[in-house]
Design a protein around this motif. Structure first.
Motif, PDB file in Angstrom:
ATOM      1  N   TYR A  81     -10.954  27.429   3.049  1.00  0.00           N
ATOM      2  CA  TYR A  81     -12.107  27.249   2.052  1.00  0.00           C
ATOM      3  C   TYR A  81     -11.729  26.308   0.856  1.00  0.00           C
ATOM      4  CZ  TYR A  81     -14.049  31.025   4.673  1.00  0.00           C
ATOM      5  OH  TYR A  81     -14.681  32.042   5.846  1.00  0.00           O
ATOM      6  N   SER A  82     -10.074  26.571   0.395  1.00  0.00           N
ATOM      7  CA  SER A  82      -9.597  25.851  -0.591  1.00  0.00           C
ATOM      8  C   SER A  82      -9.900  24.303  -0.229  1.00  0.00           C
ATOM      9  CB  SER A  82      -8.103  26.204  -0.528  1.00  0.00           C
ATOM     10  OG  SER A  82      -7.434  25.190  -1.630  1.00  0.00           O
ATOM     11  N   ALA A  83      -9.687  23.840   1.018  1.00  0.00           N
ATOM     12  CA  ALA A  83      -9.815  22.521   1.624  1.00  0.00           C
ATOM     13  C   ALA A  83     -10.957  22.198   1.283  1.00  0.00           C
ATOM     14  CB  ALA A  83      -9.103  22.378   3.036  1.00  0.00           C
ATOM     15  N   HIS A 124      -4.575  27.650  13.275  1.00  0.00           N
ATOM     16  CA  HIS A 124      -6.027  27.092  13.504  1.00  0.00           C
ATOM     17  C   HIS A 124      -6.637  26.974  11.941  1.00  0.00           C
ATOM     18  CE1 HIS A 124     -10.167  26.435  15.074  1.00  0.00           C
ATOM     19  NE2 HIS A 124     -10.490  27.659  14.000  1.00  0.00           N
ATOM     20  N   TYR A 125      -6.637  27.938  11.164  1.00  0.00           N
ATOM     21  CA  TYR A 125      -7.175  27.654   9.922  1.00  0.00           C
ATOM     22  C   TYR A 125      -6.439  26.464   9.120  1.00  0.00           C
ATOM     23  CZ  TYR A 125      -9.576  32.073  10.629  1.00  0.00           C
ATOM     24  OH  TYR A 125     -10.156  33.268  11.091  1.00  0.00           O
ATOM     25  N   ILE A 126      -5.063  26.302   9.292  1.00  0.00           N
ATOM     26  CA  ILE A 126      -4.540  25.651   8.670  1.00  0.00           C
ATOM     27  C   ILE A 126      -4.817  23.935   9.064  1.00  0.00           C
ATOM     28  CG2 ILE A 126      -2.183  24.260   8.269  1.00  0.00           C
ATOM     29  CD1 ILE A 126      -0.886  27.160   7.900  1.00  0.00           C
ATOM     30  N   ASP A 127      -4.936  23.813  10.297  1.00  0.00           N
ATOM     31  CA  ASP A 127      -5.223  22.552  11.110  1.00  0.00           C
ATOM     32  C   ASP A 127      -6.748  22.166  10.583  1.00  0.00           C
ATOM     33  OD1 ASP A 127      -3.074  21.800  12.321  1.00  0.00           O
ATOM     34  OD2 ASP A 127      -3.412  23.041  14.119  1.00  0.00           O
ATOM     35  N   ILE A 128      -7.563  23.191  10.378  1.00  0.00           N
ATOM     36  CA  ILE A 128      -8.736  22.902   9.969  1.00  0.00           C
ATOM     37  C   ILE A 128      -8.865  22.273   8.481  1.00  0.00           C
ATOM     38  CG2 ILE A 128     -11.112  24.137   9.114  1.00  0.00           C
ATOM     39  CD1 ILE A 128     -10.912  23.644  12.074  1.00  0.00           C
ATOM     40  N   ALA A 129      -7.823  23.054   7.751  1.00  0.00           N
ATOM     41  CA  ALA A 129      -7.863  22.539   6.293  1.00  0.00           C
ATOM     42  C   ALA A 129      -7.312  21.291   6.209  1.00  0.00           C
ATOM     43  CB  ALA A 129      -6.733  23.338   5.727  1.00  0.00           C
ATOM     44  N   ARG A 130      -6.406  20.690   7.332  1.00  0.00           N
ATOM     45  CA  ARG A 130      -5.799  19.460   7.299  1.00  0.00           C
ATOM     46  C   ARG A 130      -7.190  18.305   7.780  1.00  0.00           C
ATOM     47  NH1 ARG A 130      -0.184  21.120  10.054  1.00  0.00           N
ATOM     48  NH2 ARG A 130       0.929  21.122   8.323  1.00  0.00           N
ATOM     49  N   ALA A 131      -7.847  19.268   8.539  1.00  0.00           N
ATOM     50  CA  ALA A 131      -9.148  17.983   9.009  1.00  0.00           C
ATOM     51  C   ALA A 131     -10.036  17.888   7.672  1.00  0.00           C
ATOM     52  CB  ALA A 131      -9.980  18.904  10.158  1.00  0.00           C
ATOM     53  N   ASN A 149      -6.300  19.246  17.289  1.00  0.00           N
ATOM     54  CA  ASN A 149      -5.039  20.090  17.109  1.00  0.00           C
ATOM     55  C   ASN A 149      -5.448  21.613  16.759  1.00  0.00           C
ATOM     56  OD1 ASN A 149      -3.340  18.049  17.321  1.00  0.00           O
ATOM     57  ND2 ASN A 149      -3.181  17.641  14.979  1.00  0.00           N
ATOM     58  N   ALA A 150      -6.544  21.871  16.156  1.00  0.00           N
ATOM     59  CA  ALA A 150      -7.000  23.197  15.722  1.00  0.00           C
ATOM     60  C   ALA A 150      -7.359  24.082  16.901  1.00  0.00           C
ATOM     61  CB  ALA A 150      -8.099  23.095  14.744  1.00  0.00           C
ATOM     62  N   ILE A 151      -7.914  23.412  17.879  1.00  0.00           N
ATOM     63  CA  ILE A 151      -8.323  24.146  19.299  1.00  0.00           C
ATOM     64  C   ILE A 151      -7.333  23.747  20.348  1.00  0.00           C
ATOM     65  CG2 ILE A 151     -10.565  24.538  18.218  1.00  0.00           C
ATOM     66  CD1 ILE A 151     -11.549  22.328  20.074  1.00  0.00           C
ATOM     67  N   ASN A 152      -6.172  23.083  20.284  1.00  0.00           N
ATOM     68  CA  ASN A 152      -5.409  22.761  21.170  1.00  0.00           C
ATOM     69  C   ASN A 152      -4.231  23.905  21.608  1.00  0.00           C
ATOM     70  OD1 ASN A 152      -4.476  20.851  23.292  1.00  0.00           O
ATOM     71  ND2 ASN A 152      -2.749  20.696  21.973  1.00  0.00           N
ATOM     72  N   GLY A 163     -14.656  32.856  18.169  1.00  0.00           N
ATOM     73  CA  GLY A 163     -14.794  31.587  18.140  1.00  0.00           C
ATOM     74  C   GLY A 163     -14.005  30.878  16.907  1.00  0.00           C
ATOM     75  N   PRO A 164     -14.081  29.598  17.320  1.00  0.00           N
ATOM     76  CA  PRO A 164     -13.503  28.607  16.176  1.00  0.00           C
ATOM     77  C   PRO A 164     -14.175  28.543  15.078  1.00  0.00           C
ATOM     78  CG  PRO A 164     -14.219  27.226  17.804  1.00  0.00           C
ATOM     79  CD  PRO A 164     -14.437  28.473  18.254  1.00  0.00           C
ATOM     80  N   ASP A 165     -13.556  27.820  13.903  1.00  0.00           N
ATOM     81  CA  ASP A 165     -14.213  27.691  12.750  1.00  0.00           C
ATOM     82  C   ASP A 165     -15.173  26.334  13.269  1.00  0.00           C
ATOM     83  OD1 ASP A 165     -13.949  27.860   9.360  1.00  0.00           O
ATOM     84  OD2 ASP A 165     -14.497  25.937   9.928  1.00  0.00           O
ATOM     85  N   PHE A 166     -16.465  26.378  12.618  1.00  0.00           N
ATOM     86  CA  PHE A 166     -17.383  25.307  12.774  1.00  0.00           C
ATOM     87  C   PHE A 166     -17.939  24.809  11.616  1.00  0.00           C
ATOM     88  CE2 PHE A 166     -17.703  26.930  16.986  1.00  0.00           C
ATOM     89  CZ  PHE A 166     -17.902  25.629  17.708  1.00  0.00           C
TER      90      PHE A 166
END
Length: 241
Positions: A81-83, A124-131, A149-152, A163-166
């Motif tokens: 959320y910070s990202a 996963h959350y950290i890769d989503i933040a990087r995205a 990367n987030a879902i690999n 499920g993953p973050d959308f």
């Protein structure tokens, strides 16, 4: 009302109103566009609230000397959320802090974490933040890479169930990056399986093919049917029949 019961109650109400809510102009229906805009506003408002709530949880876990593992869980949830809203340098510092916490873990704690899910959910959350960082910096290739990367090689019971973050996918699709979004959706098949995920993926791909606006939420199964772009039985797919 318990959250799960509330969800089923909401879906049941939505299904009961189906015959009165079909969009006569399909994906181009102004009423549907207005509905989607309201949903986008809701998601942003919700995530801004969660930004504060997750920060409070992280700071609380620090103040009461919770296990490092719990601290990392709380911080990684906050980072995604910070990202979205905080200065990029602040987000990068928080990502670095997550890895600093990981270094504090004892060998036994690290083994316990690896046995649980290899920290897949937190990664996963950290890769989503990087995205999100790449997105905010205008690096579209970087967004695609970090989403991949987030879902690999995900090995998480939590992500497999819910499920993953959308959140970023919702924005990415809204901006017109269709190919990247389709790749993300299809990639989720490797770890997110079952009747509900299959129905959601099918509805989203049908909506994309029809050029519909999408909120990337469970309700899309119902909306796809109402828009006339999917033949999925929403009641059966969502388990409320």
């Amino acid at each position: 009302m318990k959250p799960l019961l509330f969800i089923f109650f909401f879906i049941s109400i939505a299904l009961s109103m189906k015959s009165h809510a079909d969009y006569l102009q399909g994906c181009d229906d102004p009423e549907y566009h207005q509905y989607i805009e309201q949903r986008f506003e809701y998601f942003e408002s919700r995530n801004r609230r969660l930004l504060n709530d997750t920060l409070r949880d992280y700071e609380l876990s620090l103040s009461v000397n919770s296990s490092v593992y719990l601290v990392i869980i709380n911080l990684s949830r906050h980072i995604k959320y910070s990202a979205q809203f905080e200065p990029i340098e602040t987000v990068k510092l928080k990502i670095g802090r997550a890895f600093e916490h990981a270094k504090e873990m004892s060998r036994e704690q690290q083994i316990a974490g690896d046995v649980y899910d290899g920290f897949s959910t937190e990664n996963h959350y950290i890769d989503i933040a990087r995205a999100w960082i790449a997105y905010r910096e205008g690096d579209i290739n970087g967004v695609s890479e970090e989403l991949h990367n987030a879902i690999n090689d995900v090995d998480s019971a939590l992500l497999g169930a819910f499920g993953p973050d959308f959140d970023l996918v919702r924005q990415f699709y809204r901006d017109g990056y269709i190919e990247q979004v389709v790749a993300y959706i299809k990639k989720t098949e490797s770890f997110w399986s079952g009747k509900r995920p299959d129905a959601l993926r099918s509805a989203w791909l049908d909506m994309i093919e029809a050029g519909c606006k999408i909120q990337f939420d469970s309700v899309d199964v119902i909306k796809a049917e109402q828009l006339g772009v999917s033949a999925i039985n929403a009641e059966e797919a969502l388990g409320v029949n």
